[in-house]
Scaffold this motif. Structure first.
Motif, short mmCIF file in Angstrom:
data_model
loop_
_atom_site.label_atom_id
_atom_site.label_comp_id
_atom_site.label_asym_id
_atom_site.label_seq_id
_atom_site.Cartn_x
_atom_site.Cartn_y
_atom_site.Cartn_z
N ARG A 87 111.74 17.43 16.15
CA ARG A 87 110.66 17.79 16.94
C ARG A 87 110.56 19.25 17.54
N TYR A 88 111.97 19.44 18.24
CA TYR A 88 112.16 20.70 18.74
C TYR A 88 112.26 21.95 17.80
N VAL A 113 110.01 22.08 15.18
CA VAL A 113 108.72 22.50 14.77
C VAL A 113 108.31 23.25 16.23
N LEU A 114 108.67 22.87 17.34
CA LEU A 114 108.10 23.25 18.51
C LEU A 114 108.39 24.86 18.60
N ILE A 115 109.70 25.05 18.37
CA ILE A 115 110.31 26.38 18.52
C ILE A 115 109.74 27.22 17.40
N VAL A 155 106.94 27.16 15.85
CA VAL A 155 105.45 27.52 16.41
C VAL A 155 105.37 28.68 17.60
N ALA A 156 106.38 28.26 18.56
CA ALA A 156 106.56 29.30 19.53
C ALA A 156 106.82 30.69 19.08
#
Lengths: 356, 292
Positions: free
Chosen positions: B16-17, B19-21, B23-24
Motif C-alpha cells: 500500500r505504501y 503504491v502511495l509513494i 503515485v506521489a
C-alpha cells in the motif's frame, strides 16, 4: 411566521445590489452580447457601425459540403493515371473557385477525403481550421472527462484508507492544483522535449534503452494526447478531493451492515459506495466537462495549435479571431457554439446519470 | 499460522505504501525538477535531464539564474501587480458576495427567488465563452476616476479586477453556509431592533470564518493564475501580472531554460508554501464546492 421581522424590500435590494449589478454587467450582459454580436459583423475597433448579417458567421464556420470527384477519363472511358499509377482527378479548385455550376462549394476547402472505387469523395468545409478545432475539442473532452473523473476516484479511494501519514499523500496529490496551468504547461513542454527530453529519458531507463525518443508535441498523433495527459495530471487532485468528500458522506453503518451480510469488497463498492456517490459523479462530470471545453493555456503555451492544426481548439480559435484579428463577431460565434456544446453535454450527462 | 497472517499484513501494508509513494512521485517530479533546475546553469540543466541528476541539487549551483531573470524582466513589478489585483479582488469579492448572500438567505424581498435562480444559472457559463464580448465592452466602458470622465478600460488595473468581483460560486458558497446558521439568532436580533447592516457586520460575519477562508482561497487561486484575460486586455508592462510576464522568457529564439525555471520558481513557490501551510483549509475549500 416572523415575516414582519425578516421582510424588508429596501434592505434586501440594497444589500444584494452590488453583487447582482456586477454579475449582470460582467457575466449576463456579455453572455447575451455574444449571441447578438455573432449575428453582426462587429469588430473590436472600427469606424463603421456593425451591421446585422444573419447567420453568416455561423455558416462561415460550420459550412460543409460533400463532393464526389470522378476520375479524368480518356475518349474510351478508361481512367487516366499519373506516372505513379495514382488516379488523375480534376482539380478541386475548378469547382470551389467561381464556378457558377457549384455555388455550394464556393470558397470551401478540402477537410478530408476517402476513396470509393475509382471515385474520390471529398468533404469540404468553409473553415477547415475551425472544424479541426471543433473535433479536437470534443476529442479532448471525450477522453479527459471520463479518464480524469475515473483516476480521481481511484486516488480518492487510495487516500480514503486508514493509514499513518495518509494526509501527507493527500497533500502531495493535490499539489499541482494550486500551480498555475501556465506554469505547468511550460514545465511539461520541457519534459516533453524531443530527443533527450526528460520524459524520453525516463522511458528510456524504464525500458532499458529499448524506447526510442518521441517528439511528443511535434507529432500530429501524439501532441493532443500529450496535452491531455498533462491536463489530467494537473487537474485530477481537485476532483479527488470532491470524490473524497462524497466518500466520507456515506454512512459507515452501511458498510457495517454490508460486512455482517458478508459482502465482498467489490460488492461493497458496487452496492454501497457507488450509489452513494451518484450526485458527486454528476457534479464532477459536469465540472470537468466545463473545464475541458475551456482548454486554452495549454495550447497557447505548448503548441499554438500546431503541428498542422492537430491541437487547434475552440477557445484558441475564438481568441485568435476575436482578439488576434479583432473580429469580435467571429469570436463571439465560436463562443456561442462552445457554450451550446457545454450546455448540451451537461444536459446529456445529467440525463444519463439520472435516478432510474 | 499467526505469523503467516501478520507477515501477510506486513506485506500488504508495504504494498500500500509503495503504491502511495509511486503515485506521489508522479505528482512531485516536475515541481522538484523546476526548483532544482532553477539553481543550475542552462547548459548543465539540459545535460542533467539525461539522468536522475535532474532531480538532485548537484553540480554547479548558484543564484545566477535568479539575478539574470531579474535583469531580463521587471519581475518585482509583475509580482506587485499580481498581488495587488488578486488581493483587491479577493477582498471586494468577499464583501460583495457575502452581502448578497446575506440578503438572499435572511431577508424577504420581492423578486429574490427569481434573481437568485438567474444568478445560479450563470454557473454553467464558462468565463472563456464571454471573454470576447467582454473585451469589446471593456474597450468602451466609461469610468470616472482621478482624471475625470474617460472611456475605455483597456490597460488598467480595474479591467483586471472589477469583472471578477462577483461570481455565482462565491455567492453560492456563502448562501450554503448562511443557511445552516440558526434563524432564531437573526430573528432575536431583529426583535431587539438591530439593523440588517449591524446583524451582517456584528453577528453573521464573525461566525463565518470557514466560508470566508473557502471563498478567499478559491478566488485567490483563480485570480493569481489568470492568463487569457490579462493577455487580451493588458499591453502595458507596468500593470502586467506574473503569468503574462512569462512571455519575456519564452518568446525568445533560444529559450533561457535556467532563467525560465527561476521565474517559474519565483511565481510558484510562494503559492505552494502558502498551500502547504494551510493545506487542510485549501482541501476543505475545494471539497465544499462539491456539496450540493
Amino acid at each position: 411566521m416572523a415575516s414582519k421581522l425578516t421582510r424588508s424590500n429596501r434592505s434586501g435590494w440594497l444589500m444584494a445590489f452590488p453583487g447582482v449589478a456586477l454579475m449582470t454587467l460582467f457575466i449576463i450582459v456579455p453572455f447575451f452580447l455574444a449571441f447578438a454580436f455573432s449575428l453582426t459583423n462587429q469588430r473590436l475597433a472600427s469606424p463603421n457601425a456593425a451591421e446585422y448579417v444573419g447567420f453568416e458567421n455561423y455558416s462561415d464556420l460550420l459550412g460543409l459540403a460533400v463532393f464526389t470527384l470522378e476520375p479524368e477519363r480518356d475518349e474510351d472511358g478508361a481512367v487516366l493515371r499519373d506516372d505513379d499509377g495514382e488516379i488523375d482527378y480534376p482539380r478541386l479548385r475548378n469547382f470551389t473557385r467561381n464556378n457558377p455550376e457549384y455555388p455550394g462549394l464556393q470558397g470551401k476547402r478540402e477537410w478530408f477525403s476517402w476513396q470509393s472505387g475509382d471515385n474520390r469523395t471529398v468533404v469540404l468545409a468553409s473553415d477547415v481550421v475551425f472544424m479541426k478545432a471543433l473535433v479536437n475539442t470534443i476529442t479532448f473532452v471525450f477522453f479527459v472527462a471520463p479518464i480524469q473523473a475515473g483516476l480521481a476516484l481511484c486516488l480518492a479511494l487510495l487516500i480514503n484508507q486508514r493509514l499513518r501519514g495518509i494526509n501527507v499523500f493527500r497533500t502531495v496529490y493535490f499539489m499541482p492544483v494550486v500551480v498555475s496551468i501556465v506554469v505547468v504547461s511550460l514545465l511539461w513542454k520541457f519534459i516533453y522535449s524531443p530527443g533527450d527530453g526528460l520524459l524520453n529519458n525516463v522511458l528510456g531507463w524504464l525500458s532499458f534503452g529499448a524506447f526510442n525518443g518521441i517528439d511528443w508535441l511535434g507529432r500530429t498523433d501524439t501532441a493532443l494526447p500529450s496535452i491531455m495527459a498533462m491536463s489530467i495530471w494537473q487537474g485530477v487532485g481537485f476532483h479527488m478531493v470532491i470524490w473524497l468528500a462524497g466518500l466520507q458522506n456515506i454512512s459507515p453503518t452501511l458498510y457495517e451492515a454490508g460486512n455482517i451480510e458478508g459482502a465482498s469488497k467489490w460488492q461493497a463498492f458496487r452496492y454501497i459506495t457507488w450509489p452513494g456517490l451518484r450526485n458527486t459523479a454528476v457534479l464532477i462530470l459536469i465540472v470537468i466537462t466545463m473545464q475541458a471545453f475551456a482548454l486554452y493555456a495549454q495550447i497557447a503555451v505548448m503548441t499554438k495549435g500546431g503541428p498542422l492544426d492537430s491541437t487547434q481548439v475552440l477557445v484558441f480559435q475564438a481568441v485568435e479571431r476575436g482578439y488576434g484579428k479583432q473580429d469580435i463577431s467571429g469570436g463571439s460565434a465560436i463562443s456561442v457554439i462552445l457554450f451550446v456544446l457545454v450546455l448540451a453535454i451537461s444536459l446529456v450527462q445529467r440525463y444519463l446519470t439520472r435516478e432510474k | 499460522m499467526a505469523t503467516v497472517t501478520s507477515d501477510n499484513r506486513g506485506l500488504r501494508l508495504w504494498t500500500r505504501y509503495a503504491v502511495l509513494i509511486l503515485v506521489a512521485v508522479i505528482f512531485v517530479f516536475p515541481l522538484l525538477f523546476m526548483v532544482m533546475s532553477s539553481f543550475k546553469p542552462s547548459t548543465q540543466l539540459l545535460l542533467d535531464s539525461k539522468s536522475l541528476r535532474a532531480f538532485l541539487p548537484v553540480g554547479d549551483l548558484s543564484l545566477q539564474n535568479y539575478t539574470d531573470a531579474f535583469i531580463r524582466a521587471p519581475i518585482g513589478v509583475f509580482v506587485f501587480n499580481s498581488v495587488l489585483v488578486t488581493g483587491v479582488t479577493v477582498v471586494l469579492c468577499l464583501f460583495v458576495c457575502s452581502l448578497a448572500a446575506f440578503a438572499f438567505v435572511f431577508i424577504d424581498w420581492s423578486g429574490k427567488a427569481v434573481i437568485f435562480s438567474v444568478l445560479l444559472a450563470t454557473l454553467i457559463i464558462p468565463y472563456e465563452t464571454i471573454f470576447i464580448p467582454l473585451l469589446l465592452m471593456a474597450s468602451q466602458l466609461p469610468w470616472i476616476g482621478a482624471d475625470g470622465f474617460e472611456l475605455g478600460w483597456l490597460n488598467t488595473y480595474r479591467v483586471q479586477i472589477v469583472p471578477f468581483i462577483a461570481d455565482a460560486l462565491s455567492i453560492f458558497l456563502f448562501v450554503q453556509f448562511f443557511k445552516d446558521l440558526p434563524k432564531e439568532l437573526i430573528e432575536a436580533c431583529r426583535v431587539e431592533g438591530a439593523s440588517w447592516w449591524t446583524i451582517y457586520r456584528k453577528v453573521v460575519m464573525p461566525l463565518s470564518g470557514p466560508v470566508i477562508a473557502t471563498a478567499a482561497i478559491l478566488k485567490f487561486l483563480f485570480m493569481y493564475n489568470q492568463f487569457l484575460w490579462p493577455l487580451m486586455v493588458v499591453q502595458e508592462e507596468s500593470i502586467r501580472p506574473v503569468m503574462v510576464g512569462l512571455g519575456y522568457f519564452t518568446d525568445q529564439l533560444n529559450v533561457p531554460w535556467g532563467e525560465v525555471m527561476a521565474y517559474l520558481t519565483i511565481i510558484t513557490v510562494p503559492v505552494l508554501a502558502f498551500y502547504l501551510a494551510l493545506q487542510r483549509v485549501f482541501i476543505a475549500s475545494v471539497a465544499s464546492t462539491g456539496v450540493k
